[in-house]
Design a protein around this motif. Structure first.
Motif, mmCIF file in Angstrom:
data_model
loop_
_atom_site.group_PDB
_atom_site.id
_atom_site.type_symbol
_atom_site.label_atom_id
_atom_site.label_comp_id
_atom_site.label_asym_id
_atom_site.label_seq_id
_atom_site.Cartn_x
_atom_site.Cartn_y
_atom_site.Cartn_z
ATOM 1 N N UNK A 271 11.992 33.411 10.897
ATOM 2 C CA UNK A 271 10.906 34.117 10.213
ATOM 3 C C UNK A 271 11.146 35.614 9.978
ATOM 4 N N UNK B 268 11.878 36.687 6.155
ATOM 5 C CA UNK B 268 10.736 37.373 5.534
ATOM 6 C C UNK B 268 11.187 38.714 4.954
ATOM 7 N N UNK C 96 11.056 22.510 9.585
ATOM 8 C CA UNK C 96 9.680 22.807 10.022
ATOM 9 C C UNK C 96 8.681 22.095 9.109
ATOM 10 N N UNK C 97 7.652 21.438 9.692
ATOM 11 C CA UNK C 97 6.608 20.846 8.857
ATOM 12 C C UNK C 97 5.752 21.932 8.210
ATOM 13 N N UNK C 98 4.972 21.604 7.184
ATOM 14 C CA UNK C 98 4.860 20.296 6.515
ATOM 15 C C UNK C 98 5.973 20.080 5.482
ATOM 16 N N UNK D 106 7.429 17.949 1.864
ATOM 17 C CA UNK D 106 7.155 17.199 0.632
ATOM 18 C C UNK D 106 8.492 16.655 0.159
ATOM 19 N N UNK E 6 7.854 22.797 3.223
ATOM 20 C CA UNK E 6 7.033 23.767 2.478
ATOM 21 C C UNK E 6 7.143 25.149 3.106
ATOM 22 N N UNK E 7 7.332 25.176 4.419
ATOM 23 C CA UNK E 7 7.453 26.443 5.144
ATOM 24 C C UNK E 7 8.721 27.170 4.715
ATOM 25 N N UNK F 249 8.415 28.431 1.052
ATOM 26 C CA UNK F 249 7.559 29.590 0.824
ATOM 27 C C UNK F 249 8.186 30.883 1.327
ATOM 28 N N UNK G 61 10.246 34.720 21.061
ATOM 29 C CA UNK G 61 9.536 34.140 19.935
ATOM 30 C C UNK G 61 8.333 35.030 19.662
ATOM 31 N N UNK G 62 7.774 34.846 18.480
ATOM 32 C CA UNK G 62 6.567 35.574 18.095
ATOM 33 C C UNK G 62 5.565 35.698 19.230
ATOM 34 N N UNK H 202 1.744 35.102 12.238
ATOM 35 C CA UNK H 202 2.849 35.387 13.156
ATOM 36 C C UNK H 202 3.258 36.855 13.071
#
Lengths: 391, 391
Positions: free
Chosen positions: A17, A21, A48-50, A52, A57-58, A61, A138-139, A165
């Protein structure tokens, strides 16, 4: 007008992340970002979920608009490719555990000797110095140690995690600041720089009122639920159909609020005459306000309060926020282009609106693992233009 | 090596939090920041508690190292000074309500025509475009509308405010990114830029998992207390003397955690064999873990878990965080120099550690209102060096 980072090349060795990012923001500013991933699995967030159609999707994005090449940085042939990339790069960004780059022979001392104009950014849990440099984080670990969980949650209740996060995200944002400052400085000095951002440090830096209160009074603040610790009324209230906030930042706004609620006499009540008095009587004031607000829906109160110049707004779910007309008007929700056979995702828009930076109507897709290997090798061989079309 | 923004001049018209926070970061990078304040009262936060000897600790911690001049931007004599400052400035930063600068004759169209190299940054609640441009906002309004309150709090409970003012802070951080990108681009284009950052937009941009879940599944996440929504175990746990976190990000870490707790058989229990299974049985797993952790203090568990390579840490108050050896080793807690007759305060260190940026042992004090008027006028007249010593 070209985008501000037109022509800048970023080698993005990051995963999860904070690093991705940051690299995405550089892509938003117009840089060419080449994501260098571990062969086989790539960035952990691909799993990582979710999902498709099998894609995360994570990941989508967070990594739109980058190129991907998978390189084994312990294998000689891939190291040779990586070093050709280094010779072309302006920025190298990584968020491995401190020491990992040195183990590969790519520590800052080696890199800066061979590539004196290279800018090297390292995001880590605790930084590259200090007694705990090298520990993983971790975060949530830095949210806990940095103090923000101790001021988030119900009054008198247990600590609560900030839903976003921010342990990762604000560290990534500070890294972008450092990289951009170093790019500017390089045009004058001719030299690159190393930037070392710790997630824990970043948590300390963003807690203005908690730091001021703790250091000035000796007593750290605790959680205060949905209200501001030192301004009243400044919290959530219940309407008949859900929560909304009222933010009465001074006496004049409070007087207008009382009028809007049909209780103008409250503004003259000595218990509520000053912010200090209102803070002392915060719970009774909340009950008096909710005795009015519970009777009607949020839309009524927001229209009424706005007409009286009282800052207010609904507490929105993410679904409501992403459908908010102001958010949409600002181009903050963007479809990610779906190449043939791949799923469609959505990403946030770029919150930095600036001259010279066109607002796109869609995002370029995130790369498939190693999906740009041929393109990257062509580019290194001079068979592609420096700045490609969006992938 | 000079700091990266050596020689850069920032006119800081901002007040309260998002703008001052951004301007302070530019000062940390070496810019000369001249705070232009309203005569009489100045920045509202000069009146924010807590106080020491009549000065605000909050203002001090957010405005260290700036110069202050009070100017009435409606009075001709002060406007003349302001325009001489504009002619020397690289960056103008403001966080008034949209339209206020146009009302003063200093909107972007006028400014860019007269000062084509000027970079103009505007932070506002909802931005300079869209149906709600021009409305006021406070931190809490954008925390509410942007969705972060809906994912912060106890599971099934009411929305909770993030204890740190991330509505303001992250908008200020995005503004710094935009200003630095524009500075870099100006060296190539010769032109300034306008940067328009909305606090609401910034909230959307930082919510990666909430956006991904909402857009991929159609269902927005809700609050999950002190645990991560999709990773288990990844939350707070009680020791005999307080809360600490365990962040077991994958199966291997979970197996090491079970060994560290003296319950290696848990890792083989089918209810806990995968992250998906652990998420399904999150509450029973928490009880099983706490049946061990409640028996001993945090220091025991943190030492034990770290020895097994499990990410962990105490939930710290701000007082504990500011005394954390790693935080102190990173120079993240700095005394603010107290001039004769003025109180001593504390500020956060700069979380961006970079080559060419010396780590100070103290912060320069925040300015008194209009306290640098004579210095600023001398500087405009060429009787001071461009870049002063720390004020």
């Amino acid at each position: 007008m070209p985008p501000p980072l037109d022509g800048i090349v970023v080698l993005d060795l990051t995963h999860v992340l904070a690093g991705p990012f940051a690299a995405t923001q550089l892509a938003d500013f117009g840089a060419l970002v080449i994501k260098v991933e571990r062969p086989g699995t790539g960035d952990d967030t691909r799993a990582f979920p979710p999902f498709k159609d099998g894609e995360s999707a994570y990941f989508a994005a967070l990594n739109h608009g980058k190129r991907s090449i998978a390189l084994d940085l312990k294998a000689p042939a891939d190291r040779a490719i990586f070093e050709r990339l280094l010779a072309r790069a302006d920025i190298l960004l990584e968020n491995f555990r401190p020491g990992a780059m040195e183990g590969l022979g790519y520590g800052w001392a080696d890199l800066s000797a061979r590539f004196p104009r290279l800018i090297y950014g390292a995001v880590s849990g605790f930084g590259h110095t200090g007694p705990e440099a090298g520990k993983p984080a971790y975060d949530m670990v830095v949210q806990a140690r940095g103090g923000v969980m101790s001021i988030t949650g119900e009054e008198g209740g247990p600590p609560v995690r900030v839903g976003a996060s921010i342990g990762d995200v604000v560290a990534g944002m500070y890294m972008v600041q450092g990289l951009l400052a170093a790019l500017y400085a390089r045009d004058h000095s001719g030299r690159g720089a190393k930037i070392d951002v710790s997630m824990l440090d970043a948590q300390i830096a963003i807690q203005e009122h908690s730091l001021a209160i703790t250091t000035a009074t000796g007593t750290p603040p605790g959680p205060t639920g949905a209200r501001h610790p030192t301004i009243t009324p400044f919290s959530t209230f219940r309407a008949s159909d859900g929560f909304f906030v009222i933010a009465a930042g001074n006496d004049a706004i409070f007087a207008r609020l009382c009028t809007a609620l049909g209780q103008p006499e409250l503004a003259r009540d000595p218990r509520f005459a000053t912010n200090a008095a209102r803070c002392e009587h915060v719970h009774i004031l909340k009950r008096l306000i909710e005795s009015e607000t519970l009777a009607r829906p949020r839309a009524h109160w927001i229209a009424t309060l706005e007409a009286h110049g009282v800052p207010t707004g609904r507490v929105q779910t993410m679904a409501e926020a992403l459908a908010d007309p102001q958010v949409l008007a600002r181009n903050m929700v963007l479809p990610i282009a779906a190449p043939p056979g791949r799923p469609a995702f959505v990403a946030a828009g770029n919150p930095v609106k600036m001259t010279g930076l066109d607002e796109p109507s869609e995002r370029a897709p995130a790369p498939l693992l190693d999906g740009d290997r041929a393109w990257v090798l062509d580019w290194l061989a001079g068979r592609e233009s420096h700045q490609p079309d969006a992938p």
